[in-house]
Enzyme design. Structure first.
Site, PDB file in Angstrom:
ATOM      1  N   LYS A 116       0.821  -1.212   0.000  1.00 23.47           N
ATOM      2  CA  LYS A 116       0.000   0.000   0.000  1.00 23.47           C
ATOM      3  C   LYS A 116       0.852   1.258   0.000  1.00 23.47           C
ATOM      4  O   LYS A 116       0.493   2.262  -0.601  1.00 23.47           O
ATOM      5  CB  LYS A 116      -0.960   0.007   1.186  1.00 23.47           C
ATOM      6  CG  LYS A 116      -2.049  -1.014   1.011  1.00 23.47           C
ATOM      7  CD  LYS A 116      -3.290  -0.664   1.776  1.00 23.47           C
ATOM      8  CE  LYS A 116      -4.391  -1.637   1.391  1.00 23.47           C
ATOM      9  NZ  LYS A 116      -5.575  -1.528   2.205  1.00 23.47           N
ATOM     10  N   LYS A 198      -4.709 -10.145  -6.857  1.00 22.76           N
ATOM     11  CA  LYS A 198      -5.932 -10.413  -6.092  1.00 22.76           C
ATOM     12  C   LYS A 198      -7.099  -9.573  -6.600  1.00 22.76           C
ATOM     13  O   LYS A 198      -6.911  -8.422  -6.980  1.00 22.76           O
ATOM     14  CB  LYS A 198      -5.629 -10.044  -4.632  1.00 22.76           C
ATOM     15  CG  LYS A 198      -6.615 -10.453  -3.616  1.00 22.76           C
ATOM     16  CD  LYS A 198      -6.279  -9.848  -2.253  1.00 22.76           C
ATOM     17  CE  LYS A 198      -6.715  -8.400  -2.138  1.00 22.76           C
ATOM     18  NZ  LYS A 198      -6.790  -7.860  -0.797  1.00 22.76           N
ATOM     19  N   LYS A 201     -11.189  -4.610  -3.879  1.00 26.70           N
ATOM     20  CA  LYS A 201     -12.291  -3.664  -3.843  1.00 26.70           C
ATOM     21  C   LYS A 201     -11.919  -2.344  -4.491  1.00 26.70           C
ATOM     22  O   LYS A 201     -12.771  -1.630  -4.972  1.00 26.70           O
ATOM     23  CB  LYS A 201     -12.635  -3.356  -2.384  1.00 26.70           C
ATOM     24  CG  LYS A 201     -13.391  -4.465  -1.725  1.00 26.70           C
ATOM     25  CD  LYS A 201     -13.768  -4.100  -0.314  1.00 26.70           C
ATOM     26  CE  LYS A 201     -12.595  -4.230   0.615  1.00 26.70           C
ATOM     27  NZ  LYS A 201     -12.911  -4.287   2.023  1.00 26.70           N
TER      28      LYS A 201
END
Ligand code: TYM
Length: 333
Positions: A116, A198, A201
Site C-alpha cells: 500500500k 488479487k 475492492k
C-alpha cells in the site's frame, strides 16, 4: 447471545470500495457457515477505511450498504453481533496499549503495508503503518478463538498472535491467542483481467465482480475474463492462473469439484466455460443483491441492528479493556 460454551469468532471487512465476489467467497460465505456453531462478531471496519484518502459521504453510505449486504448474504443479526468498529472506542484505546508492545521491526515486515505504501506514495501515514495493531486490538478485545479471513490477512492475524503472546508473557494470561481460519477453497480469488493479482475492492475495472453488479454486467465481465492460449479447462494454478481462478469461482458457486468441472467441459472451448461461470455467479449473487436492496430501503431496521450490535459488542470489549488497563497499572479510584 453471549454464550461462553461456544468458541468465539471475530472478523471484519473495511467499508472501502464495494464488496466483491472475492470478499464474499474469501470471507462472508464462510462467516455464514460458522454462525450456528460459534459465537460470532462481525464488524464493519470503518476505522480501517481512513488509512487511505476517502470521501466521508461515500464512507457513510458504504457502511450502511455493507451492513445490508452482510445480512443479505445470510448473516442473521439475531445469531451474530453485527457492529460498526468506530462505535466501540475501546478498539482505538486498546490499540494504543498494544502499540507499546509491538515492535517497529514487526510492522516493517507487513506485506500489505509495503504494497500500500508503494501504491500511495503521497500518503504513507502512520495509520497505514499501524493498521495491523488496530486489527490485533479488534481481535483481542473479544477473546476470539478463530479469525476467518482470506489469505491476504493471514500475516496480520499472525502478528496479532505474537503481540498477544508478548503481552501475556509479561502480564499473565490476559488474551486468548487466536487462530487464523482460512477457507480451503477460494482463500485468494484473483482479478478477472489480471489473474496474477488479487481481486480487490479498490479496483474499478473489469477484474472485480461486485456483489451489487447487475446480471448483464457480471456476464460481460466473465466473457472478457483473461485465460490462456490453450483451450483446455484444467486446474493448474501455476500455469493456468486465469482458468484455475474461474474453476474455483465455479466450484464455490455450484459445489462441483475440479474433476467434475474438467470432465463437464472437456472438449468444449473457453467461451462456453466462461458463460457457465458467469451464469453461476449471477444466480449466486441474485438473491443477495435483491435482498440487500430491500434492506437498504428499511433504514430504521438497519439502524436498530447497529444500535443493538454496539451495545452487545461494547459490553464485551469494555470488560477486556478494563482488565488490560488494570494489568498495565493505570490508576482507578
Ligand atoms: P478487507 O476489507 O481487505 O477484506 C475483507 C475480507 O475479505 C477477504 N478478501 C478476499 N478473500 C479471497 N479473495 C479475495 N480476492 C479477497 N479480497 C478480500 C480478506 O482476506 C478479508 O478476510 N484488515 C482487514 C479487515 C479487518 C479484520 C479485522 C479482519 C479489520 N479488523 C479483524 C479480521 C479481524 C481487511 O482489510 O480486510
Amino acid at each position: 447471545m453471549e454464550n461462553t460454551a461456544k468458541k468465539r469468532i471475530l472478523s471484519g471487512i473495511k467499508p472501502t470500495g464495494e464488496l466483491t465476489l472475492g470478499s464474499y467467497i474469501g470471507a462472508i460465505k464462510n462467516w455464514v457457515s460458522l454462525q450456528d456453531e460459534y459465537d460470532c462478531l462481525y464488524m464493519l471496519a470503518d476505522m480501517h477505511s481512513i488509512t487511505v484518502r476517502h470521501d466521508p459521504a461515500v464512507l457513510r453510505r458504504r457502511t450502511l450498504e455493507q451492513l445490508a449486504q452482510y445480512i443479505a448474504c445470510g448473516l442473521d443479526p439475531e445469531k451474530n453481533i453485527l457492529f460498526i468498529q468506530s462505535h466501540i472506542p475501546a478498539h482505538a484505546e486498546l490499540a494504543w496499549v498494544l502499540n507499546c508492545y509491538t515492535m517497529v521491526g514487526e510492522l516493517n515486515r507487513m506485506t500489505q503495508f509495503k504494497e500500500k505504501s508503494a501504491k500511495h506514495t503521497e500518503n504513507i501515514n502512520a495509520g497505514l503503518y499501524d493498521y495491523p495493531v488496530l486489527m490485533a486490538s479488534d481481535i483481542l478485545l473479544y477473546n476470539a478463538d478463530l479469525v476467518p479471513v482470506g489469505e491476504d490477512q493471514k500475516q496480520h492475524v499472525e502478528l496479532c498472535r505474537d503481540i498477544a503472546a508478548r503481552f501475556n508473557g509479561i502480564y499473565g494470561d490476559v488474551f486468548k491467542i487466536p487462530e487464523p481460519f482460512i477457507p480451503k477453497l477460494g482463500a485468494r480469488i484473483m482479478s478477472l483481467d489480471d489473474p496474477a493479482s488479487k481481486m480487490s475492492k479498490s479496483e474499478e475495472s473489469n477484474g472485480s465482480v461486485l456483489l451489487m453488479d447487475e446480471p448483464n454486467i457480471i456476464k460481460a465481465k466473465f466473457r472478457r475474463a483473461v485465460t490462456d492460449s490453450e483451450t483446455c479447462v484444467r486446474y493448474d494454478p501455476e500455469n493456468k492462473k486465469g482458468v484455475s481462478n474461474l474453476m474455483t469461482i465455479y466450484s464455490v458457486c455450484t459445489g462441483y469439484t475440479y474433476e467434475q468441472i474438467e470432465n463437464d467441459f472437456s472438449g468444449k472451448g473457453y467461451g462456453e466455460f466462461k458463460t457457465a461461470v458467469g451464469d453461476a455467479v449471477v444466480e449466486t449473487l441474485r438473491p443477495i443483491r435483491e435482498e440487500a436492496k430491500r434492506l437498504l430501503a428499511d433504514k430504521a431496521y438497519l439502524n436498530s441492528v447497529i444500535t443493538k450490535g454496539a451495545e452487545n459488542a461494547g459490553r464485551i470489549a469494555y470488560r477486556m479493556l478494563s482488565k488490560v488497563y488494570k494489568k498495565v497499572g493505570f490508576y482507578r479510584p
